[in-house]
Design an enzyme around this catalytic site. Structure first.
Site, PDB file in Angstrom:
ATOM      1  N   LEU A 126      20.708 105.530  10.923  1.00 14.10           N
ATOM      2  CA  LEU A 126      21.433 106.171   9.659  1.00 14.10           C
ATOM      3  C   LEU A 126      22.841 105.638   9.890  1.00 14.10           C
ATOM      4  CD1 LEU A 126      21.373 107.960   7.257  1.00 14.10           C
ATOM      5  CD2 LEU A 126      21.980 109.932   8.790  1.00 14.10           C
ATOM      6  N   HIS A 230      29.102 112.513  19.309  1.00 16.87           N
ATOM      7  CA  HIS A 230      30.188 111.831  18.704  1.00 16.87           C
ATOM      8  C   HIS A 230      30.847 112.616  17.210  1.00 16.87           C
ATOM      9  CE1 HIS A 230      32.610 108.467  17.331  1.00 16.87           C
ATOM     10  NE2 HIS A 230      32.647 107.906  18.441  1.00 16.87           N
TER      11      HIS A 230
END
Length: 340
Positions: A126, A230
């Site tokens: 994605l 992240h």
């Protein structure tokens, strides 16, 4: 108008650009011309083949701006992971060290190498260009996969997972991998990540520690990032949590990013999907809500986002000619609708 459709061979330059922009830690799109072209060819074959149950299919989608013809993002589904190549994770669990005689009781976290997700369906790859991260585009690019899975349920497993990108710095260095590199490997994180992305996974089995790792023996920096995402991945994991995905202690073997999972029947968008018969005409005006729309096709699959007024008591939906053309549907066809 923005649509999502299956990738095709002519999209290679755009896919390479996305691979370059996505940076380190985006394992599923390494910057390798041969690999990316093979991924596109495999996807085209997967969309066109007849399937009775999930095997080694990979469905790669792109988001296209119809006004410019620009491909601005991508997302993918792996039908069943680990059937050809081993699919590794660490599972975070506890062991108890205790002694009644010494009155000592201590719970200790351990990481155990496993292949527990073999055969599950994976959401992956994605990525959306920064200047298109607005107006619901990111949600559409992610969630339309559930609509595709709902329309073609025989192609996917009952368990669905998504690996979330773990913590690494601007140079691609992962605190968790730094500890593994020091003690077990002699290669940096970007190299290991790249080799995995191009399918060279033998070194994992050869070099990874076979026995459970005691978390308290890792460096403090490595311990701190276990199960953390992240910064750029936070919106993605929050979206999946809102769909019913949960973290059950499985983390990536390189950066210790979390893997989340859900039973396919419990995914919110799939539960909310409605099938409606298309009527082409003037769309009703009034209190409008954003909906995701998709057809039920394979090679010609299309999904898009539209604001509309939906009659809860009707089995039809009225689309403008422009929307119907973008969706590749005609009057009388059945489409899926789900709230954004």
């Amino acid at each position: 108008m923005i649509i999502v459709r299956p990738i095709k061979s002519s999209d290679y330059p755009a896919l390479m650009k996305i691979a370059e922009d996505s940076g380190h830690g985006f394992t599923s799109l390494p910057q390798n011309e041969d690999l990316l072209k093979r991924k596109i060819a495999r996807s085209e074959q997967s969309f066109s083949k007849s399937v009775a149950h999930p095997e080694d299919e990979g469905y790669l989608f792109v988001m296209e701006d119809l006004a410019t013809g620009e491909v601005v993002g991508t997302s993918a589904i792996e039908a069943a992971v680990g059937l050809d190549d081993a699919f590794y994770h660490y599972h975070l669990s506890k062991v108890i060290h205790s002694s009644r005689e010494l009155n000592v009781y201590k719970a200790v976290d351990i990481l155990t190498l496993c292949n527990d997700y073999t055969g599950a369906t994976e959401l992956c790859t994605l990525y959306l260009q920064d200047h298109y991260r607005q107006g619901g585009n990111g949600k559409l690019l992610s969630k339309m996969r559930f609509m595709f899975m709902n329309a073609h349920a025989e192609r996917f497993a009952s368990k669905v997972l998504a690996e979330m990108r773990g913590v690494s710095d601007e140079n691609g260095e992962s605190p968790f991998w730094q500890w593994l590199e020091e003690h077990f490997f002699s290669m940096d994180f970007p190299t290991a990540d790249y080799l995995t992305g191009i399918g060279q996974k033998v070194f994992i089995a050869e070099l990874m520690p076979k026995y459970p790792i005691y978390v308290n023996l890792l460096s403090k920096d490595a311990q701190a990032v276990i199960g953390q995402v992240h910064d750029k991945t936070r919106p993605a994991i929050e979206l999946l949590k809102s769909e019913g995905f949960t973290f059950n202690g499985y983390v990536d073997i390189f950066d210790a990013g979390p893997t989340v999972e859900a039973d396919i029947s419990n995914i919110k968008t799939i539960r909310d999907c409605q099938n409606r018969t298309v009527v082409i005409g003037d769309m009703a005006q009034g209190s409008e809500t954003s909906f995701m729309l998709s057809n039920h096709k394979l090679v010609d699959f299309r999904a898009l986002l539209s604001t509309m007024t939906l009659d809860a008591n009707s089995e039809t939906v009225t689309l403008s000619a422009e929307l119907a053309n973008a969706l590749h549907v005609s009057e009388g066809d059945v489409i899926t609708i789900a709230p954004l």
